[in-house]
Enzyme design. Structure first.
Site, PDB file in Angstrom:
ATOM      1  N   CYS A 103       1.002  -1.210   0.005  1.00 26.43           N
ATOM      2  CA  CYS A 103       0.048   0.085  -0.024  1.00 26.43           C
ATOM      3  C   CYS A 103       0.711   1.303   0.078  1.00 26.43           C
ATOM      4  CB  CYS A 103      -0.859  -0.019   1.278  1.00 26.43           C
ATOM      5  SG  CYS A 103      -2.155   1.549   1.173  1.00 26.43           S
ATOM      6  N   LYS A 142       2.012  -9.644   0.342  1.00 29.37           N
ATOM      7  CA  LYS A 142       1.667  -9.240  -0.753  1.00 29.37           C
ATOM      8  C   LYS A 142       2.573  -7.825  -0.875  1.00 29.37           C
ATOM      9  CE  LYS A 142      -2.735  -7.571  -3.106  1.00 29.37           C
ATOM     10  NZ  LYS A 142      -2.270  -6.206  -3.577  1.00 29.37           N
ATOM     11  N   ASN A 214      -1.351 -10.207  -9.349  1.00 32.74           N
ATOM     12  CA  ASN A 214      -2.265  -9.088  -9.032  1.00 32.74           C
ATOM     13  C   ASN A 214      -1.997  -7.740  -9.694  1.00 32.74           C
ATOM     14  OD1 ASN A 214      -2.834  -6.754  -6.405  1.00 32.74           O
ATOM     15  ND2 ASN A 214      -4.589  -7.854  -7.671  1.00 32.74           N
ATOM     16  N   GLY A 236      -8.820  -7.398  -8.391  1.00 30.60           N
ATOM     17  CA  GLY A 236      -9.207  -6.245  -7.354  1.00 30.60           C
ATOM     18  C   GLY A 236     -10.380  -5.445  -7.960  1.00 30.60           C
ATOM     19  N   ARG A 237     -10.165  -4.310  -8.084  1.00 27.48           N
ATOM     20  CA  ARG A 237     -11.383  -3.496  -8.789  1.00 27.48           C
ATOM     21  C   ARG A 237     -12.280  -4.147  -9.776  1.00 27.48           C
ATOM     22  NH1 ARG A 237      -8.040  -1.565  -5.219  1.00 27.48           N
ATOM     23  NH2 ARG A 237      -9.040   0.237  -4.216  1.00 27.48           N
TER      24      ARG A 237
END
Length: 336
Positions: A103, A142, A214, A236-237
């Site tokens: 992140c 991740k 990813n 994801g999105r």
């Protein structure tokens, strides 16, 4: 010797997964995604270790039994605190503990966790080792490919090697760099170029590791293509904004009958009504369902009915039926 109890040894269990997404993948979202994709591995939103230890666990670690297998994603950079949080997560029934090293937000950087940890592989390794020692479920990581303008594969590989030496056997690779300065979190998901070939190369050079790809995966075809080079695809999105893609992938990869959107949604009626009876507002559940009819005739009307009505006092299952009726009326007219 590797403790197989702490490794995800079934390759089928990691082929398809839904990414942890802040403000999105709460328990209501995960129950919805489970209905669509019975075989997918689901992830919580990132929760900071301090919040797990000191915060409202009933809210932060909420999980319905139907969600399994589900992983708890932790944020943090203090091995002792991460170990304590991992132990709590395992005791609460999560099937995997995942450490966020990807992140890029300013808030995350200020707390010295997330993507900036890629510059501190020794700290990540120490954290992973402490987490593995503290709990009896797999501990995974991740990460990104790197940070800012570091585009050296050998640096990325050295990070993975040091963390793997601490006992981590599975890495979810968001296949782009994180820019810690100058880009927003949204831009960090779109601007840095995707380099899936790094994830593929990592799998070739470290075949003993489980590698999930990813980043930017938008279609079932794209998700399937990654299986030729890695152990799994994490959406994801796309999974959030076009959730029916999860059902298409699940049935294509694992078998089963392709069900209609309406049938899948109606299967959730007992859950929705039970949550409403507990005092949950309908809007907190239906906000995750707005994209179910994305790209379909009546999809905009479906979204509009839910968006305009779910926040109103007393909104209940009948509003969902009303939204479905609108989409079904479009289908009836098209068939006439």
């Amino acid at each position: 010797m590797l403790d197989l109890k702490k490794e995800i040894v079934n390759p089928q269990a990691i082929r398809l997964s839904v990414a942890p997404m802040m403000d999105w993948t709460d328990s209501h979202c995960r129950v919805f995604h489970r209905a669509l994709a019975p075989h997918a591995r689901l992830y919580t939103e990132m929760v900071h270790a301090n919040a797990v230890i000191h915060g409202d666990r009933a809210r932060l670690l909420a999980m319905d039994p139907v969600e399994h297998p589900v992983a708890l994603q932790l944020g943090g950079s203090e091995p002792a605190l991460l170990a304590q949080a991992a132990r709590i997560g395992a005791e609460r029934g999560f099937d995997e503990i995942n450490l966020n090293c990807g992140c890029p937000s300013d808030r995350v950087q200020a707390g010295r966790f997330g993507a900036c940890l890629m510059r501190e592989p020794a700290l990540v390794a120490a954290s992973v080792a402490a987490m593995i020692e503290a709990c009896d479920v797999p501990v995974t990581v991740k990460c990104r490919l790197g940070v800012d303008d570091d585009h050296r594969f050998e640096v990325f590989l050295a990070f993975v090697d040091e963390v793997a030496a601490a006992g981590c056997t599975m890495f979810v690779v968001h296949a782009r760099n994180a820019w810690l300065k100058g880009l927003s979190p949204k831009e960090n998901r779109e601007v840095p170029p995707l380099r899936y070939d790094w994830a593929y190369r990592l799998k070739r050079e470290r075949p003993q590791l489980k590698i999930l790809v990813n980043g930017g995966i938008a279609t079932a075809e794209e998700a399937t293509s990654h299986l030729e080079h890695a152990d799994g695809s994490m959406l994801g999105r796309a999974a959030y904004h076009e959730p029916y893609v999860l059902h298409r992938i699940d049935t294509a990869w694992f078998g089963g009958e392709l069900r209609s959107r309406a049938e899948l949604l109606r299967s959730l009626r007992p859950y929705v009504e039970a949550e409403l009876a507990r005092g949950v507002f309908l809007k907190h559940i239906t906000r995750h369902m707005l994209g179910l009819f994305h790209g379909e005739r009546g999809g905009r009307a479906f979204r509009q009915v839910l968006s305009e009505g779910a926040h109103k006092p007393g909104a209940d299952w009948s509003l969902i039926e009303q939204a479905l009726a609108v989409t079904e009326s479009f289908a009836a007219r098209d068939a006439a």
